[in-house]
Design a protein around this motif. Structure first.
Motif, PDB file in Angstrom:
ATOM      1  N   PHE A 183       0.838  -1.196   0.000  1.00 61.75           N
ATOM      2  CA  PHE A 183       0.000   0.000   0.000  1.00 61.75           C
ATOM      3  C   PHE A 183       0.873   1.247   0.000  1.00 61.75           C
ATOM      4  O   PHE A 183       1.783   1.382   0.820  1.00 61.75           O
ATOM      5  CB  PHE A 183      -0.926   0.007   1.221  1.00 61.75           C
ATOM      6  N   GLU A 184       0.595   2.165  -0.924  1.00 65.49           N
ATOM      7  CA  GLU A 184       1.253   3.462  -0.940  1.00 65.49           C
ATOM      8  C   GLU A 184       0.531   4.377   0.047  1.00 65.49           C
ATOM      9  O   GLU A 184      -0.715   4.368   0.128  1.00 65.49           O
ATOM     10  CB  GLU A 184       1.186   4.079  -2.344  1.00 65.49           C
ATOM     11  N   HIS A 185       1.291   5.162   0.802  1.00 72.79           N
ATOM     12  CA  HIS A 185       0.643   6.043   1.769  1.00 72.79           C
ATOM     13  C   HIS A 185       1.513   7.261   2.021  1.00 72.79           C
ATOM     14  O   HIS A 185       2.746   7.226   1.895  1.00 72.79           O
ATOM     15  CB  HIS A 185       0.366   5.302   3.081  1.00 72.79           C
ATOM     16  N   GLU A 186       0.865   8.347   2.412  1.00 72.15           N
ATOM     17  CA  GLU A 186       1.562   9.563   2.812  1.00 72.15           C
ATOM     18  C   GLU A 186       0.659  10.369   3.730  1.00 72.15           C
ATOM     19  O   GLU A 186      -0.575  10.342   3.607  1.00 72.15           O
ATOM     20  CB  GLU A 186       1.969  10.397   1.599  1.00 72.15           C
ATOM     21  N   LYS A 187       1.276  11.059   4.672  1.00 70.36           N
ATOM     22  CA  LYS A 187       0.557  11.896   5.629  1.00 70.36           C
ATOM     23  C   LYS A 187      -0.569  11.128   6.338  1.00 70.36           C
ATOM     24  O   LYS A 187      -1.664  11.653   6.557  1.00 70.36           O
ATOM     25  CB  LYS A 187      -0.006  13.141   4.935  1.00 70.36           C
ATOM     26  N   GLY A 188      -0.290   9.872   6.675  1.00 70.66           N
ATOM     27  CA  GLY A 188      -1.240   9.092   7.448  1.00 70.66           C
ATOM     28  C   GLY A 188      -2.437   8.585   6.681  1.00 70.66           C
ATOM     29  O   GLY A 188      -3.437   8.197   7.300  1.00 70.66           O
ATOM     30  N   ARG A 189      -2.347   8.561   5.350  1.00 68.84           N
ATOM     31  CA  ARG A 189      -3.473   8.085   4.526  1.00 68.84           C
ATOM     32  C   ARG A 189      -2.942   7.179   3.414  1.00 68.84           C
ATOM     33  O   ARG A 189      -1.899   7.447   2.823  1.00 68.84           O
ATOM     34  CB  ARG A 189      -4.229   9.244   3.880  1.00 68.84           C
ATOM     35  N   VAL A 190      -3.671   6.115   3.127  1.00 71.10           N
ATOM     36  CA  VAL A 190      -3.357   5.293   1.964  1.00 71.10           C
ATOM     37  C   VAL A 190      -3.753   6.061   0.708  1.00 71.10           C
ATOM     38  O   VAL A 190      -4.834   6.666   0.650  1.00 71.10           O
ATOM     39  CB  VAL A 190      -4.105   3.947   2.027  1.00 71.10           C
ATOM     40  N   THR A 191      -2.876   6.020  -0.286  1.00 70.99           N
ATOM     41  CA  THR A 191      -3.151   6.721  -1.543  1.00 70.99           C
ATOM     42  C   THR A 191      -3.286   5.777  -2.727  1.00 70.99           C
ATOM     43  O   THR A 191      -3.786   6.173  -3.782  1.00 70.99           O
ATOM     44  CB  THR A 191      -2.035   7.737  -1.852  1.00 70.99           C
TER      45      THR A 191
END
Length: 388
Positions: A183-191
Motif C-alpha cells: 500500500f502506498e501512503h503519505e501523511k497518514g493516509r493510503v493513496t
C-alpha cells in the motif's frame, strides 16, 4: 452520496462479500475495484475450505456473526440472485457435535452457558444420550457432547464465493487480475495499491482481504499483522459404514469429520504446524486420522482414502480471532484478516460491517469493534476457545 474509489485486495469470499455489501449500500455511489492475483482461485482458501458454519463458539461476537451468516445463507436467493439465476449452496443443517472426555467436560459446559445466553439452539448430551442418538459411535471414553440442533452445518463454499463475485460484478464492481505488493501512503493516509509490475492503482480507501497473504502487504505501514498461513489437509474417505444423521463431529483429539455425499471428509491439526509452509497435502497424517476415526466409529475400521487436498488457514497467532476494522495508523485502510478457520461463515457479517464502517462511519447492525486491531496493540486478546 459517497463517491470514493475503494480498492479491495483479495477477491476471495471476504473481499467479495465486502464488495457486494458496499455496492449494495444505498448511500454508496462510488467505484469498487477488487484485485485478485489468481481468478481461477486454485490456491485460494475460499475454494479449498471445508465450508461449514456453526454457532458453537466461546466468543459471543463470533456467535452473533454466525447467526447473521446462517440467516444470510438461508435467504441467499433473495440476496445474491442475478437476472433470475439463483445460486445453489446445497446448505445442509445437520449440526456440529463437540465431544469431550472428563478432562474437557467443564470447558464444554462453560461454552454451553455462553451459547445458551446467546440463544443458540444447542443441547448437552451425556454418554447414554450420545449412545442412543448415535448408536454407530463409540462413546465409552466420553463424558459429554454438545450438539447443535439447528443453524449449523455445511455448504458449497466455492458456490458462495462465485455467488458473491457474480452479484458484485452485476452491481458494477470491477474485478482485475493483479498481484498487489503493498500500500502506498503519505501523511497518514493510503493513496494507492502498488502492484508487482510497479503500477500503482490510486484509491480513496483500501481494504486488505488477502487472507493468508495479508501480512506482507502491510510492510512499511507501521503495523505487523500477526496473521500467518497454516496448512490444513482435508482427506476424502470411503467406507461401507453407515452413519445416519451424522453431524460434523469434533473428536477430543482435535480430529473432525462429516459426511460428504457417499463419502466423508476429515482433517486434524498437524503435530508440527509451521507458518507459511508449502501448500501440499500431508498424506502422512492419514494413518493418525484413520486410527482416531476407527476408534470413534468402529465401522470405520474399513476406511480408505480416496483423495486429499490442502488449504491455508489465515491463522491469527495472537488470539485466533479475526482482525476487522481500520489500520491503527492509516484510517482509510480497512483490515479483514486472521479468521483462523471461520472466515467462510463470517464473510456475510464482515462484508456488511466493513460497508457500514466505510459509508456510515460506524457499525450500525452488529458492533464488530471488539475485533479491531487496537486490541493487539493493547495486548488484550479476545480468545476463542473453539478453534478447529
Amino acid at each position: 452520496m459517497d463517491n470514493r474509489h475503494v480498492v479491495i485486495v483479495g477477491g476471495g469470499v471476504i473481499g467479495s462479500a465486502v464488495a457486494y455489501f458496499l455496492a449494495a449500500h444505498p448511500r454508496f455511489q462510488g467505484r469498487v475495484t477488487v484485485l485478485e492475483r489468481d481468478p481461477s482461485y486454485t490456491h485460494a482458501s475460499s475454494a479449498l475450505s471445508a465450508s461449514s458454519i456453526r454457532q458453537q463458539f466461546s466468543t459471543p461476537l463470533n456467535i452473533q456473526m454466525s447467526q447473521f451468516g446462517i440467516a444470510f445463507l438461508r435467504d441467499l436467493h433473495q440476496h445474491l440472485a442475478v437476472d433470475g439465476e439463483l445460486p445453489e449452496l446445497a446448505l445442509s443443517e445437520h449440526g456440529y457435535l463437540y465431544l469431550a472426555t472428563d478432562g474437557g467436560a467443564a470447558t464444554l459446559r462453560e461454552n454451553h452457558e455462553i451459547q445458551r445466553a446467546a440463544q443458540v439452539d444447542v443441547a448437552l448430551l451425556n454418554q447414554d444420550a450420545l449412545k442412543q442418538k448415535f448408536p454407530w459411535q463409540n462413546v465409552d471414553d466420553l463424558a459429554i457432547g454438545s450438539l447443535g440442533l439447528s443453524g449449523e452445518g455445511w455448504f458449497d463454499g466455492y458456490a458462495l464465493l462465485m455467488a458473491f463475485r457474480r452479484k458484485a460484478r452485476s452491481q458494477g464492481v470491477t474485478y482485475l487480475q493483479a498481484d498487489a505488493q503493498g500500500f502506498e501512503h503519505e501523511k497518514g493516509r493510503v493513496t494507492g495499491v502498488r502492484l508487482q509490475n510497479g503500477t500503482v492503482i490510486k484509491c480513496d480507501v483500501a481494504v486488505n482481504a488477502a487472507g493468508a497473504w495479508a501480512r506482507p502487504l502491510l510492510a512499511g505501514t507501521g503495523f505487523d499483522l500477526p496473521v500467518v498461513g497454516r496448512v490444513r489437509t482435508v482427506f476424502v474417505v470411503s467406507s461401507p459404514a453407515q452413519t445416519p444423521a451424522c453431524p460434523l463431529i469434533i473428536d477430543p483429539s482435535g480430529l473432525w469429520f462429516r459426511p460428504e455425499g457417499q463419502h466423508w471428509i476429515c482433517g486434524l491439526p498437524p503435530d508440527n504446524d509451521p507458518d507459511d509452509a508449502a501448500l501440499e497435502a500431508d498424506y502422512e497424517q492419514f494413518d493418525t486420522a484413520w486410527q482416531i476415526m476407527a476408534n470413534r466409529v468402529p465401522a470405520f475400521e474399513a476406511l480408505r482414502m480416496q483423495r486429499a487436498w490442502a488449504g491455508y488457514y489465515e491463522y491469527n497467532v495472537f488470539d485466533q480471532n479475526a482482525v476487522i476494522g481500520p489500520h491503527p495508523q492509516l484510517p482509510n485502510l480497512m483490515l479483514a484478516n486472521g479468521f483462523s478457520g471461520h472466515g467462510m461463515q463470517h464473510a456475510p457479517a464482515t462484508g456488511r460491517g466493513i460497508a457500514e464502517l466505510l459509508v456510515d462511519g460506524a457499525y450500525s447492525s452488529l458492533d464488530l469493534s471488539p475485533l479491531s486491531a487496537q486490541r493487539l496493540l493493547d495486548g488484550r486478546p479476545l480468545l476463542e476457545k473453539n478453534v478447529i
